[in-house]
Design a protein around this motif. Structure first.
Motif, PDB file in Angstrom:
ATOM      1  N   ARG A  12       2.416 -15.159   6.230  1.00 38.15           N
ATOM      2  CA  ARG A  12       1.345 -16.136   6.256  1.00 38.15           C
ATOM      3  C   ARG A  12       1.709 -17.270   7.198  1.00 38.15           C
ATOM      4  NH1 ARG A  12       1.362 -17.235   0.117  1.00 38.15           N
ATOM      5  NH2 ARG A  12       1.243 -19.351   0.966  1.00 38.15           N
ATOM      6  N   ASP A  14       1.427 -20.467   6.867  1.00 40.37           N
ATOM      7  CA  ASP A  14       2.172 -21.576   6.273  1.00 40.37           C
ATOM      8  C   ASP A  14       3.631 -21.200   6.037  1.00 40.37           C
ATOM      9  OD1 ASP A  14       1.498 -19.743   4.326  1.00 40.37           O
ATOM     10  OD2 ASP A  14       1.286 -21.242   2.737  1.00 40.37           O
ATOM     11  N   ARG A  17       5.337 -21.654   9.368  1.00 37.57           N
ATOM     12  CA  ARG A  17       5.534 -23.087   9.625  1.00 37.57           C
ATOM     13  C   ARG A  17       6.690 -23.636   8.794  1.00 37.57           C
ATOM     14  NH1 ARG A  17      -0.213 -23.230   9.776  1.00 37.57           N
ATOM     15  NH2 ARG A  17      -0.245 -23.779   7.556  1.00 37.57           N
ATOM     16  N   ASN A  18       6.746 -23.223   7.522  1.00 32.21           N
ATOM     17  CA  ASN A  18       7.831 -23.692   6.656  1.00 32.21           C
ATOM     18  C   ASN A  18       9.193 -23.252   7.193  1.00 32.21           C
ATOM     19  OD1 ASN A  18       6.224 -25.047   4.849  1.00 32.21           O
ATOM     20  ND2 ASN A  18       6.071 -23.344   3.407  1.00 32.21           N
ATOM     21  N   THR A  52      11.851 -22.759  -1.653  1.00 31.95           N
ATOM     22  CA  THR A  52      11.258 -22.256  -0.405  1.00 31.95           C
ATOM     23  C   THR A  52      12.350 -21.981   0.611  1.00 31.95           C
ATOM     24  OG1 THR A  52       9.205 -23.479  -0.759  1.00 31.95           O
ATOM     25  CG2 THR A  52       9.703 -22.821   1.502  1.00 31.95           C
TER      26      THR A  52
END
Length: 212
Positions: A12, A14, A17-18, A52
């Motif tokens: 995904r 995001d 990006r993370n 994360t």
């Protein structure tokens, strides 16, 4: 079915990006705090939870290696961009100067990276191949333009760069290395014949003192 498979296989946006935020944060944190820097500090700087971070990088060594690979890739991309620069010697100088920051990050992870390199000959081959090709393309262009000596190899330049960086280990070492890099690159320039003769004929201050 194909659409569902693509959704499963492709990370995904995001998540991507993370991951990038974690890598950028880790670069800064490891540069400042060394290999023992807190992973919690990395997560905090990246603006993500520690969970994360661990989902992307299950171990500290995984994160070190990912940061290192990312830096090598960015230096390769920078070399490609600089190949179109108007001044080939300045392009080479800018690439070498960018490497000082890379070495600073590597110094901050040196102990952990040493263990990673021992267990991964592929990582060593990857970095050596990419960096040699990157600097080689810039060096070849400068030599072809008649602005740089042709008796220096890409490996010579990399060894000189690493030597300068690791000989300086005091606070503010990066400024000192950048200054020495400028002197080093200028020394490799091809000098016009008339200018070279004038320099050879001009006595140095040390020689004049000896005559006295």
């Amino acid at each position: 079915m194909d659409d569902q498979t693509d959704q499963i296989r492709k990370p995904r946006a995001d998540a991507v990006r993370n991951r990038e935020r974690v890598l950028e944060a880790a670069k800064v944190v490891f540069n400042a705090g060394g290999p023992e820097a807190s992973l919690e500090a990395v997560a905090k700087r990246a603006g993500v939870g520690i969970g994360t971070l661990y989902r992307h990088f299950p171990t500290r060594e995984d994160l070190f290696e990912a940061v290192y690979r990312r830096e090598v890739e960015q230096l390769s991309e920078l070399a490609e961009q600089l190949k179109n620069a108007e001044d080939p010697v300045d392009a080479l100088r800018r690439w070498l100067r960018s490497n000082v920051e890379f070495v600073a990050t590597k110094k901050g992870m040196s102990a952990a990276l040493a263990l990673t390199f021992q267990s991964s000959s592929e990582l060593a081959a990857f970095s050596m191949d990419r960096l040699t090709r990157a600097i080689g393309s810039l060096l070849d262009r400068a030599v072809a333009a008649g602005q740089m000596r042709g008796d220096v190899s890409p490996e010579d330049l990399l060894r000189a760069l690493v030597g300068m960086c690791y000989m300086h280990d005091q606070p503010g070492w990066q400024s000192s290395v950048l200054r020495m890099l400028d002197v080093f690159v200028d020394g490799l320039r091809v000098q016009p014949a008339g200018k070279a003769k004038a320099r050879a004929a001009k006595p140095t201050k040390l020689a004049m003192k000896r005559k006295r």
